[in-house]
Design a protein around this motif. Sequence first.
Motif, PDB file in Angstrom:
ATOM      1  N   GLY A  73      13.253  -3.134 -15.990  1.00 13.29           N
ATOM      2  CA  GLY A  73      13.341  -2.745 -14.579  1.00 13.29           C
ATOM      3  C   GLY A  73      13.009  -1.280 -14.370  1.00 13.29           C
ATOM      4  O   GLY A  73      12.210  -0.928 -13.494  1.00 13.29           O
ATOM      5  N   ALA A  74      13.599  -0.426 -15.205  1.00 13.80           N
ATOM      6  CA  ALA A  74      13.324   1.004 -15.103  1.00 13.80           C
ATOM      7  C   ALA A  74      11.873   1.305 -15.438  1.00 13.80           C
ATOM      8  O   ALA A  74      11.245   2.167 -14.820  1.00 13.80           O
ATOM      9  N   GLY A  75      11.318   0.576 -16.416  1.00 15.49           N
ATOM     10  CA  GLY A  75       9.917   0.788 -16.784  1.00 15.49           C
ATOM     11  C   GLY A  75       8.972   0.488 -15.630  1.00 15.49           C
ATOM     12  O   GLY A  75       8.020   1.232 -15.387  1.00 15.49           O
ATOM     13  N   THR A  76       9.244  -0.590 -14.914  1.00 18.14           N
ATOM     14  CA  THR A  76       8.413  -0.943 -13.759  1.00 18.14           C
ATOM     15  C   THR A  76       8.516   0.117 -12.670  1.00 18.14           C
ATOM     16  O   THR A  76       7.513   0.541 -12.087  1.00 18.14           O
ATOM     17  N   LEU A  77       9.736   0.561 -12.395  1.00 18.40           N
ATOM     18  CA  LEU A  77       9.941   1.574 -11.357  1.00 18.40           C
ATOM     19  C   LEU A  77       9.313   2.908 -11.751  1.00 18.40           C
ATOM     20  O   LEU A  77       8.776   3.621 -10.891  1.00 18.40           O
ATOM     21  N   VAL A  78       9.363   3.257 -13.031  1.00 18.56           N
ATOM     22  CA  VAL A  78       8.742   4.492 -13.496  1.00 18.56           C
ATOM     23  C   VAL A  78       7.239   4.460 -13.249  1.00 18.56           C
ATOM     24  O   VAL A  78       6.645   5.439 -12.784  1.00 18.56           O
ATOM     25  N   ALA A  79       6.601   3.337 -13.557  1.00 17.09           N
ATOM     26  CA  ALA A  79       5.160   3.213 -13.358  1.00 17.09           C
ATOM     27  C   ALA A  79       4.795   3.375 -11.883  1.00 17.09           C
ATOM     28  O   ALA A  79       3.823   4.069 -11.533  1.00 17.09           O
ATOM     29  N   VAL A  80       5.582   2.761 -11.010  1.00 19.03           N
ATOM     30  CA  VAL A  80       5.339   2.888  -9.565  1.00 19.03           C
ATOM     31  C   VAL A  80       5.559   4.325  -9.105  1.00 19.03           C
ATOM     32  O   VAL A  80       4.789   4.871  -8.310  1.00 19.03           O
ATOM     33  N   ALA A  81       6.627   4.963  -9.622  1.00 21.45           N
ATOM     34  CA  ALA A  81       6.937   6.332  -9.230  1.00 21.45           C
ATOM     35  C   ALA A  81       5.843   7.300  -9.669  1.00 21.45           C
ATOM     36  O   ALA A  81       5.518   8.254  -8.948  1.00 21.45           O
ATOM     37  N   VAL A  82       5.270   7.082 -10.843  1.00 24.17           N
ATOM     38  CA  VAL A  82       4.182   7.942 -11.326  1.00 24.17           C
ATOM     39  C   VAL A  82       2.995   7.887 -10.370  1.00 24.17           C
ATOM     40  O   VAL A  82       2.424   8.923  -9.995  1.00 24.17           O
ATOM     41  N   MET A  83       2.611   6.696  -9.955  1.00 24.14           N
ATOM     42  CA  MET A  83       1.468   6.560  -9.046  1.00 24.14           C
ATOM     43  C   MET A  83       1.772   7.192  -7.687  1.00 24.14           C
ATOM     44  O   MET A  83       0.913   7.843  -7.085  1.00 24.14           O
ATOM     45  N   ALA A  84       2.995   7.009  -7.198  1.00 23.63           N
ATOM     46  CA  ALA A  84       3.375   7.599  -5.910  1.00 23.63           C
ATOM     47  C   ALA A  84       3.390   9.121  -5.993  1.00 23.63           C
ATOM     48  O   ALA A  84       2.905   9.815  -5.084  1.00 23.63           O
ATOM     49  N   LEU A  85       3.927   9.650  -7.078  1.00 27.20           N
ATOM     50  CA  LEU A  85       3.963  11.101  -7.266  1.00 27.20           C
ATOM     51  C   LEU A  85       2.549  11.670  -7.318  1.00 27.20           C
ATOM     52  O   LEU A  85       2.263  12.699  -6.699  1.00 27.20           O
ATOM     53  N   VAL A 180       8.765  18.198   0.319  1.00 23.04           N
ATOM     54  CA  VAL A 180      10.031  17.516   0.043  1.00 23.04           C
ATOM     55  C   VAL A 180       9.774  16.157  -0.602  1.00 23.04           C
ATOM     56  O   VAL A 180      10.450  15.770  -1.564  1.00 23.04           O
ATOM     57  N   THR A 181       8.786  15.441  -0.077  1.00 19.22           N
ATOM     58  CA  THR A 181       8.462  14.122  -0.637  1.00 19.22           C
ATOM     59  C   THR A 181       8.002  14.235  -2.083  1.00 19.22           C
ATOM     60  O   THR A 181       8.435  13.475  -2.953  1.00 19.22           O
ATOM     61  N   THR A 182       7.129  15.208  -2.338  1.00 15.89           N
ATOM     62  CA  THR A 182       6.632  15.406  -3.706  1.00 15.89           C
ATOM     63  C   THR A 182       7.754  15.800  -4.649  1.00 15.89           C
ATOM     64  O   THR A 182       7.864  15.286  -5.766  1.00 15.89           O
ATOM     65  N   GLY A 183       8.605  16.730  -4.208  1.00 17.41           N
ATOM     66  CA  GLY A 183       9.732  17.142  -5.034  1.00 17.41           C
ATOM     67  C   GLY A 183      10.686  15.993  -5.320  1.00 17.41           C
ATOM     68  O   GLY A 183      11.181  15.844  -6.444  1.00 17.41           O
ATOM     69  N   SER A 184      10.926  15.170  -4.309  1.00 15.95           N
ATOM     70  CA  SER A 184      11.824  14.029  -4.485  1.00 15.95           C
ATOM     71  C   SER A 184      11.245  13.025  -5.470  1.00 15.95           C
ATOM     72  O   SER A 184      11.958  12.500  -6.338  1.00 15.95           O
ATOM     73  N   LEU A 185       9.943  12.756  -5.359  1.00 16.50           N
ATOM     74  CA  LEU A 185       9.295  11.823  -6.279  1.00 16.50           C
ATOM     75  C   LEU A 185       9.287  12.367  -7.709  1.00 16.50           C
ATOM     76  O   LEU A 185       9.403  11.602  -8.669  1.00 16.50           O
ATOM     77  N   PHE A 186       9.148  13.685  -7.835  1.00 20.75           N
ATOM     78  CA  PHE A 186       9.200  14.317  -9.153  1.00 20.75           C
ATOM     79  C   PHE A 186      10.563  14.063  -9.802  1.00 20.75           C
ATOM     80  O   PHE A 186      10.654  13.678 -10.973  1.00 20.75           O
ATOM     81  N   VAL A 187      11.618  14.280  -9.022  1.00 24.31           N
ATOM     82  CA  VAL A 187      12.977  14.084  -9.533  1.00 24.31           C
ATOM     83  C   VAL A 187      13.237  12.610  -9.834  1.00 24.31           C
ATOM     84  O   VAL A 187      13.839  12.268 -10.865  1.00 24.31           O
TER      85      VAL A 187
END
Length: 219
Positions: A73-85, A180-187
């Motif tokens: 689950g975390a792996g899938t979310l990490v992949a999505v977060a990387v693309m969004a960031l 703010v969006t970029t910083g939040s996605l980074f975190v």
Amino acid sequence: MATEQAVKGGGTSTSRGVPAGLSSVLWAVAVPVVTVVFAVGGLYLTLWFAVVGLLLTATVAGVWAGMGWNRAGAGTLVAVAVMALGLFAGPVAHDTYLKQYGTKADALVVDTAQEKDGHGRDVCRVVETSGKVRDLGNTENCYAQFKRGQHVVLYKDPIGNLKPWIEATDTRDLDTTGLVTTGSLFVVTGGLMLYAGLRRRTDQQVAQKKQRRRAPAAA
């Protein structure tokens, strides 16, 4: 080569002797930082550099967290977060850099159109007071907000590698929403990777959990 795993029962070190907490922190820092590097690098090099780099980063991070640490689950979310960031980091870095350090130039919008490539991206043709003609697109802040004959301000890259950033008025105010969006996605990206690392499971632990679920309830 053995995949990095937590030692049975403790989860405090890896098969290479590196403390699990330290390796988790390193991954949590490296993944978002590398994502930003690829996103910003694409501005100076080529769009494909950013696209391929982000896809590679998302794949490696997702597979490592999902399969290496058995946190699907975390792996899938990490992949999505990387693309969004990556999607936000490039334009925000472009805007911030040129707004803060760019040299100002007055210009006139002489034409607006949409690229005939099936994507419908806006294009602004502007002429600087020096007579230089430039075609700017969405990456340079050209959308449907500019009209033919409108006076605009360009913020030009002092190094000369980037196309200018176009604004309707002389303002160096930054897009706080984007920052703010970029910083939040980074975190979030780093946090997901940290969670997966600290909560990693061995293959044996996963197998035991599945076995417990399949075991009939005690009478």
